[in-house]
Scaffold this active site. Sequence first.
Site, short mmCIF file in Angstrom:
data_model
loop_
_atom_site.label_atom_id
_atom_site.label_comp_id
_atom_site.label_asym_id
_atom_site.label_seq_id
_atom_site.Cartn_x
_atom_site.Cartn_y
_atom_site.Cartn_z
N ASP A 100 33.83 42.83 35.55
CA ASP A 100 34.55 42.76 36.81
C ASP A 100 34.27 43.94 37.72
OD1 ASP A 100 35.84 44.53 35.11
OD2 ASP A 100 37.82 43.62 35.28
N ASP A 103 33.77 51.20 37.07
CA ASP A 103 34.69 52.27 37.42
C ASP A 103 34.13 53.58 36.86
OD1 ASP A 103 36.84 53.91 37.91
OD2 ASP A 103 38.36 52.57 37.13
N LYS A 131 33.08 50.86 42.17
CA LYS A 131 33.94 51.87 42.79
C LYS A 131 33.10 53.05 43.23
CE LYS A 131 38.55 51.17 41.02
NZ LYS A 131 39.65 51.66 40.18
N PHE A 152 42.93 51.53 42.89
CA PHE A 152 43.20 50.49 41.90
C PHE A 152 43.37 49.15 42.59
CE2 PHE A 152 45.71 48.03 38.90
CZ PHE A 152 44.97 48.23 37.75
N VAL A 153 42.62 48.15 42.11
CA VAL A 153 42.67 46.82 42.74
C VAL A 153 43.02 45.75 41.71
CG1 VAL A 153 41.06 47.37 44.61
CG2 VAL A 153 40.16 46.55 42.43
N ASP A 159 43.48 42.70 36.64
CA ASP A 159 44.93 42.62 36.38
C ASP A 159 45.63 43.97 36.50
OD1 ASP A 159 43.76 43.77 33.96
OD2 ASP A 159 45.76 43.53 33.12
N ARG A 165 45.56 38.20 37.78
CA ARG A 165 44.15 37.81 37.60
C ARG A 165 43.81 36.56 38.41
NH1 ARG A 165 42.02 40.87 33.39
NH2 ARG A 165 43.39 41.29 31.63
P1 XMP Z 1 35.05 51.49 33.28
O1 XMP Z 1 33.88 51.40 34.22
O2 XMP Z 1 35.96 52.64 33.65
O3 XMP Z 1 35.89 50.16 33.51
O4 XMP Z 1 34.67 51.54 31.85
C1 XMP Z 1 36.71 49.69 32.47
C2 XMP Z 1 37.55 48.55 32.84
O5 XMP Z 1 38.65 49.08 33.51
C3 XMP Z 1 39.22 48.10 34.27
N1 XMP Z 1 39.39 48.62 35.63
C4 XMP Z 1 40.24 48.09 36.50
N2 XMP Z 1 41.06 47.03 36.38
N3 XMP Z 1 41.74 47.35 38.61
C5 XMP Z 1 41.82 46.68 37.44
O6 XMP Z 1 42.56 45.70 37.37
C6 XMP Z 1 40.95 48.43 38.80
O7 XMP Z 1 40.92 49.00 39.89
C7 XMP Z 1 40.15 48.81 37.68
N4 XMP Z 1 39.24 49.80 37.49
C8 XMP Z 1 38.80 49.63 36.20
C9 XMP Z 1 38.28 46.91 34.28
O8 XMP Z 1 38.74 45.90 33.39
C10 XMP Z 1 37.00 47.50 33.77
O9 XMP Z 1 36.22 46.54 33.13
#
Ligand code: XMP
Length: 180
Positions: A100, A103, A131, A152-153, A159, A165
């Site tokens: 998705d 980050d 991001k 945060f989105v 979710d 979702r």
């Molecule tokens: P990273 O790149 O940090 O991402 O390993 C891990 C997981 O974190 C979740 N994620 C988010 N979920 N809003 C969300 O609902 C956000 O802004 C967000 N940023 C990170 C996401 O599941 C991603 O796969």
Amino acid sequence: MHGDIEKILIAEEVIGKRLDVIARKIHKDFFDENSLQVVAILKGALVFMADLLRRVPLELEIECLNVASYHGGIESSGQVDFLDRKLPDVSGRCVLLIDDILDTGRTLAAVSEKLREMGAREVKTCVLLTKDKERAAAVEVDYSAFEIADEFVVGYGLDFDGKYRNLPYVGVLNPSVISS
Ligand code: XMP
């Protein structure tokens, strides 16, 4: 549910149009590939994957991976755990890994590495959102639909505490929802 959203960041129609473009690129890039294995990271990538792949008229197979890298709330835990008892057999396959959001980069970095260790011939990565921030783990993304600010989105697969979702757009939550 919609009342908890402070602002819509990416509207449904905008997502659809951008998916048309990404899907055309994937179709072109993998046209000669006869062993394409899609691996989607649960649960965040589900909505994106379903909409994207229905636009890609290629022969492919789909597997899903259950990993935990976010334990509720809005902060990444830093650790990536593989939760499936049996991982998909990707040996010799060309893999399109879908998530998705990019980050910290830890999830995509850890999963790409795992797939390579398991013998994948090639791993290409695809995310709905990237991001705009420094990554904790180095990772290259081959297809990214949108770049967003470091906030945060939710929605379109993403979710907060398991909810939102199924929103058809990407939005920013009302701060009162996060703090309550
Ligand atoms: P990273 O790149 O940090 O991402 O390993 C891990 C997981 O974190 C979740 N994620 C988010 N979920 N809003 C969300 O609902 C956000 O802004 C967000 N940023 C990170 C996401 O599941 C991603 O796969």
